[in-house]
Design a protein around this motif. Sequence first.
Motif, mmCIF file in Angstrom:
data_model
loop_
_atom_site.group_PDB
_atom_site.id
_atom_site.type_symbol
_atom_site.label_atom_id
_atom_site.label_comp_id
_atom_site.label_asym_id
_atom_site.label_seq_id
_atom_site.Cartn_x
_atom_site.Cartn_y
_atom_site.Cartn_z
ATOM 1 N N GLY A 450 0.773 -1.239 0.000
ATOM 2 C CA GLY A 450 0.000 0.000 0.000
ATOM 3 C C GLY A 450 0.798 1.280 0.000
ATOM 4 N N SER A 451 1.896 1.342 0.755
ATOM 5 C CA SER A 451 2.701 2.563 0.821
ATOM 6 C C SER A 451 4.167 2.203 0.967
ATOM 7 N N VAL A 452 5.028 3.168 0.642
ATOM 8 C CA VAL A 452 6.465 2.945 0.794
ATOM 9 C C VAL A 452 6.810 2.730 2.266
ATOM 10 N N ASP A 453 6.161 3.477 3.156
ATOM 11 C CA ASP A 453 6.435 3.342 4.592
ATOM 12 C C ASP A 453 6.205 1.905 5.064
ATOM 13 N N ASN A 454 5.068 1.327 4.655
ATOM 14 C CA ASN A 454 4.772 -0.052 5.047
ATOM 15 C C ASN A 454 5.794 -1.023 4.461
ATOM 16 N N PHE A 455 6.191 -0.753 3.224
ATOM 17 C CA PHE A 455 7.176 -1.606 2.562
ATOM 18 C C PHE A 455 8.511 -1.549 3.307
ATOM 19 N N ILE A 456 8.943 -0.336 3.669
ATOM 20 C CA ILE A 456 10.215 -0.171 4.375
ATOM 21 C C ILE A 456 10.194 -0.920 5.710
ATOM 22 N N LYS A 457 9.082 -0.815 6.416
ATOM 23 C CA LYS A 457 8.986 -1.421 7.749
ATOM 24 C C LYS A 457 8.850 -2.946 7.696
ATOM 25 N N SER A 458 8.166 -3.456 6.670
ATOM 26 C CA SER A 458 7.767 -4.859 6.701
ATOM 27 C C SER A 458 8.501 -5.769 5.718
ATOM 28 N N PHE A 459 9.005 -5.219 4.629
ATOM 29 C CA PHE A 459 9.610 -6.087 3.616
ATOM 30 C C PHE A 459 11.047 -6.436 3.992
ATOM 31 N N SER A 460 11.386 -7.689 3.807
ATOM 32 C CA SER A 460 12.751 -8.140 4.034
ATOM 33 C C SER A 460 13.124 -9.116 2.930
ATOM 34 N N LEU A 461 14.298 -8.927 2.381
ATOM 35 C CA LEU A 461 14.790 -9.845 1.360
ATOM 36 C C LEU A 461 15.415 -11.037 2.078
ATOM 37 N N GLY A 462 14.688 -12.143 2.124
ATOM 38 C CA GLY A 462 15.125 -13.303 2.886
ATOM 39 C C GLY A 462 16.306 -14.026 2.261
ATOM 40 N N GLU A 463 16.788 -15.033 2.966
ATOM 41 C CA GLU A 463 17.954 -15.777 2.510
ATOM 42 C C GLU A 463 17.664 -16.512 1.205
ATOM 43 N N MET A 464 16.417 -16.970 1.018
ATOM 44 C CA MET A 464 16.069 -17.669 -0.217
ATOM 45 C C MET A 464 16.163 -16.716 -1.407
ATOM 46 N N ALA A 500 11.261 -1.466 -4.904
ATOM 47 C CA ALA A 500 10.314 -0.392 -4.571
ATOM 48 C C ALA A 500 10.088 0.542 -5.760
ATOM 49 N N ARG A 501 11.118 0.719 -6.556
ATOM 50 C CA ARG A 501 11.005 1.613 -7.718
ATOM 51 C C ARG A 501 9.951 1.123 -8.705
ATOM 52 N N HIS A 502 9.782 -0.189 -8.820
ATOM 53 C CA HIS A 502 8.780 -0.728 -9.747
ATOM 54 C C HIS A 502 7.358 -0.443 -9.275
ATOM 55 N N VAL A 503 7.196 -0.243 -7.969
ATOM 56 C CA VAL A 503 5.866 0.013 -7.417
ATOM 57 C C VAL A 503 5.618 1.510 -7.230
ATOM 58 N N TRP A 504 6.621 2.220 -6.698
ATOM 59 C CA TRP A 504 6.435 3.638 -6.341
ATOM 60 C C TRP A 504 7.392 4.556 -7.104
ATOM 61 N N HIS A 505 7.968 4.077 -8.171
ATOM 62 C CA HIS A 505 8.821 4.866 -9.069
ATOM 63 C C HIS A 505 10.063 5.405 -8.329
ATOM 64 N N ASN A 506 10.663 6.480 -8.850
ATOM 65 C CA ASN A 506 11.925 6.980 -8.285
ATOM 66 C C ASN A 506 11.788 7.371 -6.818
ATOM 67 N N GLU A 507 10.636 7.920 -6.470
ATOM 68 C CA GLU A 507 10.445 8.359 -5.085
ATOM 69 C C GLU A 507 10.548 7.178 -4.122
ATOM 70 N N GLY A 508 9.978 6.044 -4.515
ATOM 71 C CA GLY A 508 10.079 4.855 -3.689
ATOM 72 C C GLY A 508 11.513 4.385 -3.553
ATOM 73 N N TYR A 509 12.270 4.463 -4.653
ATOM 74 C CA TYR A 509 13.673 4.056 -4.633
ATOM 75 C C TYR A 509 14.458 4.881 -3.611
ATOM 76 N N PHE A 510 14.314 6.203 -3.666
ATOM 77 C CA PHE A 510 15.115 7.055 -2.786
ATOM 78 C C PHE A 510 14.622 7.029 -1.339
ATOM 79 N N GLU A 511 13.335 6.812 -1.134
ATOM 80 C CA GLU A 511 12.861 6.689 0.246
ATOM 81 C C GLU A 511 13.493 5.472 0.916
ATOM 82 N N VAL A 512 13.608 4.374 0.173
ATOM 83 C CA VAL A 512 14.245 3.181 0.728
ATOM 84 C C VAL A 512 15.742 3.420 0.936
ATOM 85 N N MET A 513 16.409 3.977 -0.064
ATOM 86 C CA MET A 513 17.852 4.213 0.034
ATOM 87 C C MET A 513 18.194 5.148 1.188
ATOM 88 N N ASN A 514 17.352 6.132 1.432
ATOM 89 C CA ASN A 514 17.635 7.102 2.491
ATOM 90 C C ASN A 514 17.603 6.496 3.890
#
Length: 531
Positions: A450-464, A500-514
Amino acid sequence: MNNKKIKVWLPILFALTMVIGMYMGFKMRDNMPGKGFFSIETRRPIQEIIDLIQNKYVDEVKLKEITDTAIQALLSKLDPHSVFIPAQELQQANEDIAGQFFGIGVEFNILEDTLHVINVMKDGPSFKAGLLTGDKFIKVDGKLIAGKKIDSDAFRKMLRGNRGTKVDISLLRNHSVKQISISRDAIPLTSIDASYMMTDDIGFIRLNKFSTQTYREFMQSLEALNKKGMKKLILDLRGNGGGILDEAVEIADEFLEGDKLITYTEGTHVAKKEFRCRRVGQFEKGELIILADESSASASEVLIGALQDWDRAIVVGRRTFGKGLVQEQFELSDKSAIRLTVARYYTPIGRSIQRPYNNGDKAYYAEIGERFTNSNLANSDSTKKHTGKTFKTKAGKAVYEHGGISPDYFMPIDSAKYNQRTREIFEKGLIGIYAYKFYLGNKVDLNNYGSVDNFIKSFSLGEMAWQEFVNEAAKDSVSVSNLTEKQKLAIIILIKASIARHVWHNEGYFEVMNTKDESIELTLKLLSKNK
């Protein structure tokens, strides 16, 4: 009697006309460099050489290529920023300045000789026509392109064209072939990578260039953040190579009050011109921090220099590029152009930040790489490269000329994150390719955040998922199994941001990177001190 009078006055009239004509001719000569009214212009040696090659050389020659090379060689003797733009490259160069081109509004990548759509610009022509991320192009205007070794530039030429013209696409989507007709339209080359609120009162804007649209885009972002309660601003100019001087001046005017001097330009054939504040700015009082690095140049340095000289902003990062020359573009008769340096610009207190270029273009551009290899970017990035005098701002801060703009707070580059192996990952675009495939395989789940904030808080790239990336890299003969923990974490955050960039474009990319950016962390600490 009348005939006699005419015979007497006619020679006098002719003589008077000749004298006036000669006088006008000499006046015309004075205003036409190298061309007298009655003189025969002496041919220059360069034209003589071209004529001799054309008329006497043993083989057929492509004279246009020779003359283009000669022009480039001539300009290289002036300074690194006076450049020749061949006719075939001029349109793209002008598009960068204008901040737009005419096309269909997609970003693509070429995987296994097939064009894959990796991003569809919202509300653009392709978006309206129904294109989706993951579509694969088979034909363009009836010409088969899938499976052909066609480079990116050739694809761009196929997809761009005059406004209103149509391009017919045959594409593959979920194993089904679809036919779509798209009308080309204006596609903005936006200057704003990201604009959002980092906290309740701290806003963030990242600018990537200064085109004719930059000030308008910046004001839209600034006004939107002000409405959200912004009291403090982080303006990220890292990697911003500059562009149009006037746009940087307009943005500076939003931060400086009164009729303060922003910059001035001057050259041997260009009179001194001052650029001053002309209106009440939208952010004259709020706390301001500028992020800069070794790639911040030209118009970026105009803005940074003005704000630093007036003690209006804190500069965080590394010493900027050091480009203090102003170019003007002149179009030539064959539709090519030159960008010729016509003046230098100076900061409000009179410093020119241009780096020395007397050792040639190669040494000039190599200096940035040397700063990395000799660890200056990681350890000190000192002011030793400033060869001019030291100035003082009104608040007593020391600032320098000739060598870029030194930050108020130095932020070293973390060289431990990068080595030959990570360089191969970046050069082959493996992070972007994996993120694209991950998005296609997990599109529903990703959209559910739903939002970049939720993605940042909840998404994790697992070992698989990490092992999948390792396997993908191995297919391209790149081994990432022996990366250090720090390097692995740096790659993981880049993968997360790219997804994130594929979902929220450049803004999503930089919000995660920051979220993992050490310069941002320092900046937030400085702002929290309420200095």
